[in-house]
Scaffold this active site. Structure first.
Site, short mmCIF file in Angstrom:
data_model
loop_
_atom_site.label_atom_id
_atom_site.label_comp_id
_atom_site.label_asym_id
_atom_site.label_seq_id
_atom_site.Cartn_x
_atom_site.Cartn_y
_atom_site.Cartn_z
N LYS A 69 -43.09 23.24 27.94
CA LYS A 69 -42.23 24.20 28.44
C LYS A 69 -41.80 24.28 29.90
O LYS A 69 -40.68 24.76 30.06
CB LYS A 69 -42.26 25.65 27.78
CG LYS A 69 -42.28 25.69 26.02
CD LYS A 69 -42.42 27.17 25.66
CE LYS A 69 -42.40 27.01 24.12
NZ LYS A 69 -42.51 28.37 23.63
N ASP A 105 -36.87 32.08 23.93
CA ASP A 105 -38.15 32.86 23.47
C ASP A 105 -38.01 34.28 23.98
O ASP A 105 -38.32 35.23 23.27
CB ASP A 105 -39.40 32.42 24.17
CG ASP A 105 -40.07 31.01 23.68
OD1 ASP A 105 -39.70 31.21 22.39
OD2 ASP A 105 -40.65 30.37 24.20
#
Ligand code: NAP
Length: 276
Positions: A69, A105
């Site tokens: 990420k 997220d």
């Protein structure tokens, strides 16, 4: 599912990635809304190769999971301001050959919390200081929560707290925080170690909100303990489905079929629970 010369390609990159429920969730969503697309799991460490493949094939969008990420950012053409501020990308959109990184997220966590807790002025403890913790701490702080971070490795926890302007408490003293909201972001309690719980039971006071972002198992030991002590609990599927729903919207400009996405993920997890 009909695959033909117009089928668009999507996927998730990670290492490992075979446990991911994202292919099931997104392929179900494409089918429900009638989009001619397929979503695959790509187990890879070669991020330069991923970026080249996205442009060459082309692949319309990818989800990014552990451990890529942060490193994926080096291979993108542009970043959405939120992803840039958080420093973590879980979604890439291929917009006419330009790879743009997003973070869903943070919004996924906020949507999971919505209606369950008022964040403004709420004393909140984030357990963990990894990628997910970073996104969630940033998001709830933006909404006015008073955030404290704790982490097994103190240096990493205090660095994140400093970067975000949050409080920090050493792991062994986490119960010194009188938290009204606890968000558990470590893998402790995840299958196969389902009997582990990283939070002292004394912190689970009636009426507080406890969110565990682990979704396998669906009901972690932490959530079972919290529920039995009168806390309000939020499972990890909620954030998972909402972050996936935001990805779906970014890629397709179509509203995600959230209810069906949640159902199919829960069904798969319940089957896994039964076979464990
Ligand atoms: P990460 O960046 O690798 O961070 C892991 C964090 O967990 C670190 O703070 C690490 O502490 C801590 N940790 C690991 N093992 C531990 C142990 N045995 N005891 C105490 N702390 C421990 O991972 P991530 O991307 O943040 O993901 C973390 C978890 O969240 C994973 O289980 C992932 O599946 C889940 N997740 C769920 C969603 C969702 O949508 N529901 C989204 C993203 C992630 P140290 O710094 O001490 O190593």
């Amino acid at each position: 599912m009909k695959i033909d010369q117009h089928t668009q390609l999507y996927g998730v990159i990670g290492y490992p990635v075979r446990h991911s429920l994202s292919p099931l969730m997104h392929n179900t969503a494409f089918g429900v809304v009638g989009i001619n697309a397929v979503y695959l799991a790509f187990e890879t460490r070669d991020l330069e190769g991923v970026a080249n493949a996205m442009k060459a094939l082309p692949i319309k969008g990818i989800s990014v999971t552990i451990p890529h990420k942060i490193r994926i950012i080096d291979y993108l053409d542009d970043l959405h301001p939120l992803a840039s501020q958080i420093g973590s990308v879980n979604t890439v959109l291929n917009q006419d050959g330009r790879l743009i990184g997003y973070n869903t997220d943070a919004s996924g966590a906020l949507r999971a919390l919505k209606g369950k807790v008022r964040l403004e002025g709420t004393h909140s403890l984030i357990v963990g200081a990894g990628g997910a913790a970073r996104s969630i701490a940033f998001a709830i702080k933006e909404m006015g929560a008073i955030v404290t971070i704790t982490n097994r490795t103190a240096s990493r926890g205090s660095a994140l707290a400093k970067a975000l302007g949050c409080g920090f408490v050493p792991w062994e003293n986490m119960d010194h925080v009188d938290a009204e909201l606890i968000v558990q972001t470590t893998p402790v309690g995840m299958a196969p170690n389902v009997n582990a719980c990283p939070i002292p039971v004394s912190m689970l006071k009636p009426g507080i909100v406890v969110m565990d972002i682990i979704y396998n198992p669906l009901r972690t030991r932490l959530l079972r303990l919290a529920q039995s002590r009168g806390c309000q609990v939020i499972d990890g599927v909620s954030m998972f489905v909402h972050q996936g729903g935001e990805q779906f919207r970014l890629w397709t400009n179509v509203d995600p079929p959230l209810r069906v996405m949640e159902e199919v993920v829960k069904e798969a997890l319940e089957k896994q629970d039964g076979s464990n």
